[in-house]
Design a protein around this motif. Structure first.
Motif: not given
Length: 434
Positions: A109-132
């Protein structure tokens, strides 16, 4: 509860995916420069292969900040392994834990950062990367799906093979409101998620006030938190893994391999084009200087043919399609025929400049020689670009034939700028020699 293994064809799907990943990793035809540019992707490819070989399944949560992603995973695990907090941004990196309750090769089971995080472009990219790279994604919401979440859901859908939409925190709603929310979610997610893949959960129910009355009628007030309710989600995950586990992992690997192949092809094309451009320009300069230094017109033409043929052979090797000298000569003749037809006046200038060079003296000789060399430079450049197009299309001229290819190249070039550049390069080489 231990679900049964997937269908037999899941093994064949995994075998095909495993072979495909190995071929990509061990392809000796990939230039070293491309492997270096895609080092991170090759590392992910290796990790994905190891994941398949060990029979692992990866399940990731995805969603906005504070919808209860970490709490949901903790509830499934039956223990607190992922950090939860009322503050936004508690999860800053993708983290994982093994789900011991499901014993089928290893489910993580893998937890990921929130997709709407403040200054979260890098985190959103990380979450999308994990999802893929995961086999199953749990997209978590806490109410009616917002437009932002719907856009993210579509993005995740393009990266993930399998999705389950989880309506968390249902303890906040009345039964009637829950049913209305589920109906709304089914409508808004239509075409993205099947209705049976939309489930409810209460990963961390809110505390409730409990009043106890003893035998004497005395009341004691206390606060208690009900047990998590993730039964529907757990059952849906088990059903999916039971029916599709191996095939799902194979398809996810296939999707990643497909995206990697596309990027690999693009990177190879870019590198080959850059290398081909350098090859063409080197031969252009060599031919321009040779023509400028040789005062005999016939020798000029012979040198031009020899240089262009050598360039074509060199380009064929750049594109991994080596040809013989005879084939290079035939290809050059085809291109040259189109050039004479489409660019005849330039070649008349070439011959005229050649005659002038033989009777000029002093500085005018250098200038005239540079002018003639520039024309030769330009002609070789067109030949090189046409040959490059031929090899880039797998030794084919395409539907329009060589005439169309040469015409398109001539139309795309700024002849005056190229000739000026060629004259400068040739003069820079000639002055130390004259």
């Amino acid at each position: 509860m231990v679900p049964e293994q997937g269908p037999v064809n899941g093994d064949s799907h995994l075998a095909l995916a495993r072979e495909s990943l190995r071929e990509l990793l061990n392809d000796k035809r990939v230039p070293p420069a491309v492997r270096s540019a895609l080092a991170a992707d090759y590392q992910q490819l290796q990790l994905l292969l190891e994941k398949i070989e060990h029979g692992h399944i990866h399940i990731a949560v995805f969603g906005r900040v504070s919808v209860g992603k970490s709490a949901l995973l903790n509830a499934l695990l039956g223990e607190t392994r992922f950090s939860t907090s009322p503050l936004h941004g508690e999860t800053t990196h993708a983290t994982h834990a093994r789900w011991q309750e499901y014993d089928a090769g290893g489910v993580f089971l893998i937890d990921t950062p929130g997709i709407n995080e403040v200054a979260g472009e890098e985190r959103e990219r990380l979450a999308h990367d994990v999802a893929s790279r995961c086999d199953l994604v749990l997209f978590v919401v806490e109410g009616d799906i917002t437009d932002t979440e719907l856009r993210a859901l579509r993005q995740v859908k393009s990266a993930a093979q399998r999705l389950v939409l989880v309506l968390n925190k249902i303890d906040r709603y009345t039964p009637a409101d829950r049913e209305l929310l589920l109906q709304t979610l089914r409508q808004r997610a239509e075409g993205l998620i099947e209705a049976h893949d939309i489930v409810t959960a209460a990963a961390q129910p809110a505390e409730r006030i409990v009043i106890l009355v003893d035998a004497d009628g005395n009341e004691t007030e206390s606060r208690r938190r009900p047990a998590p309710d993730v039964a529907a989600l757990r059952e849906r995950i088990w059903d999916i893994l039971k029916a599709e586990g191996k095939t799902m992992a194979a398809l996810n690997a296939g999707l990643f391999a497909g995206r990697f192949s596309d990027r690999l092809s693009h990177e190879i094309i870019v590198i080959r084009r850059d290398l081909a451009e350098k090859v063409v320009r080197n031969y252009c300069l060599a031919k321009g200087v040779a023509v400028a230094l040789n005062p005999i017109p016939v020798a000029d033409l012979l040198a031009a043919v020899a240089t262009d043929a050598a360039m074509i052979i060199h380009l064929s090797r750049v594109y991994g399609l080596p040809i013989t000298r005879g084939e290079a000569g035939s290809l050059l003749k085809t291109i040259f025929t189109q050039l004479v037809f489409l660019m005849g006046t330039v070649w008349v200038m070439h011959l005229a400049a050649s005659a002038l060079k033989g009777i000029s003296l002093g500085l005018s000789t250098v200038v005239t020689a540079a002018a003639q060399g520039a024309v030769a430079w330009y002609g070789t450049y067109v030949v090189g670009k046409a040959a490059e197009q031929y090899f880039a299309q797998g030794k084919s001229w395409g539907e329009g034939g060589p005439k169309r290819v040469v015409q398109d190249i001539l139309d795309s070039l700024d002849r005056d700028s190229l000739l000026a550049q060629a004259r400068e390069d040739i003069l820079a080489r000639l002055k130390p020699l004259l």
